[in-house]
Scaffold this motif. Structure first.
Motif, mmCIF file in Angstrom:
data_model
loop_
_atom_site.group_PDB
_atom_site.id
_atom_site.type_symbol
_atom_site.label_atom_id
_atom_site.label_comp_id
_atom_site.label_asym_id
_atom_site.label_seq_id
_atom_site.Cartn_x
_atom_site.Cartn_y
_atom_site.Cartn_z
ATOM 1 N N UNK A 156 0.825 -1.212 0.000
ATOM 2 C CA UNK A 156 0.000 0.000 0.000
ATOM 3 C C UNK A 156 0.855 1.257 0.000
ATOM 4 N N UNK A 157 1.941 1.250 0.758
ATOM 5 C CA UNK A 157 2.823 2.417 0.759
ATOM 6 C C UNK A 157 3.446 2.632 -0.616
ATOM 7 N N UNK A 158 3.887 1.540 -1.243
ATOM 8 C CA UNK A 158 4.466 1.663 -2.588
ATOM 9 C C UNK A 158 3.425 2.154 -3.589
ATOM 10 N N UNK A 163 0.998 6.391 -7.118
ATOM 11 C CA UNK A 163 -0.072 7.324 -7.451
ATOM 12 C C UNK A 163 0.390 8.768 -7.302
ATOM 13 N N UNK A 164 1.148 9.042 -6.255
ATOM 14 C CA UNK A 164 1.641 10.411 -6.043
ATOM 15 C C UNK A 164 2.510 10.867 -7.207
ATOM 16 N N UNK A 191 -3.161 -8.655 7.031
ATOM 17 C CA UNK A 191 -3.569 -7.780 5.926
ATOM 18 C C UNK A 191 -4.529 -6.706 6.435
ATOM 19 N N UNK A 192 -5.511 -7.112 7.230
ATOM 20 C CA UNK A 192 -6.499 -6.165 7.760
ATOM 21 C C UNK A 192 -5.823 -5.105 8.625
ATOM 22 N N UNK A 193 -4.931 -5.535 9.501
ATOM 23 C CA UNK A 193 -4.245 -4.590 10.387
ATOM 24 C C UNK A 193 -3.460 -3.561 9.592
ATOM 25 N N UNK A 194 -2.691 -4.026 8.619
ATOM 26 C CA UNK A 194 -1.892 -3.099 7.816
ATOM 27 C C UNK A 194 -2.773 -2.155 7.009
ATOM 28 N N UNK A 195 -3.797 -2.682 6.386
ATOM 29 C CA UNK A 195 -4.677 -1.831 5.576
ATOM 30 C C UNK A 195 -5.352 -0.776 6.438
ATOM 31 N N UNK A 196 -5.891 -1.172 7.574
ATOM 32 C CA UNK A 196 -6.551 -0.204 8.452
ATOM 33 C C UNK A 196 -5.600 0.923 8.848
ATOM 34 N N UNK A 197 -4.378 0.568 9.197
ATOM 35 C CA UNK A 197 -3.426 1.571 9.681
ATOM 36 C C UNK A 197 -2.930 2.477 8.556
ATOM 37 N N UNK A 229 -1.353 -7.592 -4.817
ATOM 38 C CA UNK A 229 -2.274 -6.465 -4.959
ATOM 39 C C UNK A 229 -2.473 -6.110 -6.422
ATOM 40 N N UNK A 230 -3.732 -6.030 -6.834
ATOM 41 C CA UNK A 230 -4.135 -5.420 -8.100
ATOM 42 C C UNK A 230 -4.943 -4.176 -7.758
ATOM 43 N N UNK A 231 -4.903 -3.157 -8.613
ATOM 44 C CA UNK A 231 -5.609 -1.918 -8.277
ATOM 45 C C UNK A 231 -5.977 -1.138 -9.532
#
Length: 381
Positions: A156-158, A163-164, A191-197, A229-231
């Motif tokens: 998610x950070x990458x 996107x930036x 996964x849930x913990x990381x995404x939430x944070x 991850x796909x997005x």
């Protein structure tokens, strides 16, 4: 939506088409190997040949913007597939081990459009431009960090940084994610913990909004990759074009049981409405699993939930471009296939082996839909 099917040597093809005069046409294609007795290479060649023939003939002028292969054994199959497609890597690409449950070794979902300009960006995203809008697709992002939490956080950070670099943000521009988790029963909590944070740092909260998503079992060819991850993001939308779907009569907000995604998202353009329905299972508006242990009744409740989300967006099942169905237990395939074939005989679909994020859910589905609409305030798609 117009549905058509085609037969090729050792492959079957299902196509949905959304066409507007003078605008961008959209196609969803599902290609299935037809002979499970063939070797993987033979099945792969049959799928690839069918896709090439389809592009040359029936869908001449359409270009792929996103492509996902479903494999039965990625560790032994992905490398050969990548080698076979390297010279024609024409879009964002995702390869996931989610075995097709018809007994074959490979299936393919492709999303295509016409009248667009496409190119691969240097940072790993795939750009699709049309008029006032720029789509940014990403497929198959992964890393080998120590555990599922660290892998999800890094992904998610990458992606946020990617996107930036394109003057976009996760909150303003990302419309859809797919998160594939190896051994989902064990690794989904990380996964849930990381995404939430991470979401909190990006102004994605229960008071703002989240992102439509599917979090599901799936495996990379590399056993050390626990999360993929796909997005999908779009630049050029204003906030008024995006509406989040809740269907409160049937479903509850996901944050009530500790996760952070939207049930669905509708996007309005000047000539159409696109709807992205997240992975949806047999759940009620209190966040409880409904019809535990009964895959038939779970499928029916799942349909009710999806229909309620589509209805909130002014759409129906007849507007679906494709459906992906995920099953936890291969023994449920015959029942679920019979039900889907009876209710949605023409919609492009694939049924795969992919455990849902909560063990009590036996079946889950996702879909994309599109419907003609007119709003002079917005640019056409």
């Amino acid at each position: 939506m117009k549905y058509t099917s085609y037969s090729y040597p050792h492959a079957g093809v299902e196509v949905s088409a959304f066409i507007v005069d003078g605008g961008v046409a959209e196609y969803h294609v599902m290609i299935h190997a037809a002979n499970p007795r063939q070797t993987y290479r033979e099945q792969m060649d049959a799928v690839l040949d069918a896709y090439s023939a389809l592009l040359k003939n029936e869908l001449s002028g359409a270009v792929a913007v996103f492509k996902r292969y479903f494999l039965s054994d990625a560790a032994n199959q992905a490398e050969l597939l990548l080698a076979a497609t390297a010279e024609s890597s024409d879009c964002a690409l995702s390869i996931i081990e989610q075995p097709p449950l018809d007994g074959t070794k490979i299936a393919l979902w492709v999303y295509l459009q016409t009248n667009v300009h496409t190119k691969a960006l240097s940072n790993g995203l795939y750009e699709v431009t049309h008029g006032a809008y720029r789509q940014l697709w990403m497929g198959g992002s992964s890393n080998r960090a120590a555990n599922s939490e660290y892998q999800m956080r890094l992904l998610l950070n990458d992606y946020t940084m990617q996107l930036m670099e394109q003057n976009c943000t996760l909150a303003a521009n990302c419309l859809r994610t797919w998160i594939f988790v190896q051994n989902v029963d064990c690794n989904y909590a990380g996964v849930v913990k990381a995404r939430n944070e991470v979401f909190v740092t990006q102004n994605l909260t229960e008071k703002t909004h989240y992102i439509a998503s599917t979090g599901i079992g799936g495996r990379h060819a590399d056993p050390k990759v626990l999360v993929m991850l796909d997005a999908f993001a779009i630049e050029g939308l204003n906030p008024g074009q995006i509406n989040y779907l809740y269907a409160r009569t049937h479903l509850n907000p996901t944050y009530e049981y500790g996760v952070s995604f939207e049930r669905g998202t509708a996007v309005d353009y000047g000539d159409r409405r696109q709807v992205l329905i997240s992975g949806t299972a047999s759940i009620n508006n209190r966040g409880e699993v409904v019809h535990t242990g009964d895959v038939r009744r779970q499928t029916e409740r799942m349909w009710e939930n999806v229909e309620a989300l589509l209805k909130e967006a002014g759409c129906g099942f007849e507007d679906m471009g494709h459906v992906i169905v995920y099953l936890r237990d291969t023994a449920d395939y015959a029942v679920v296939k019979e039900m889907f074939d009876a209710r949605f005989p023409e919609v492009p679909k694939v049924i795969t082996l992919a455990p849902v994020c909560r063990p009590g859910w036996l079946v889950e589905m996702e879909c994309m839909a599109v419907k003609k609409a007119g709003n002079a305030a917005y640019q056409p798609f």
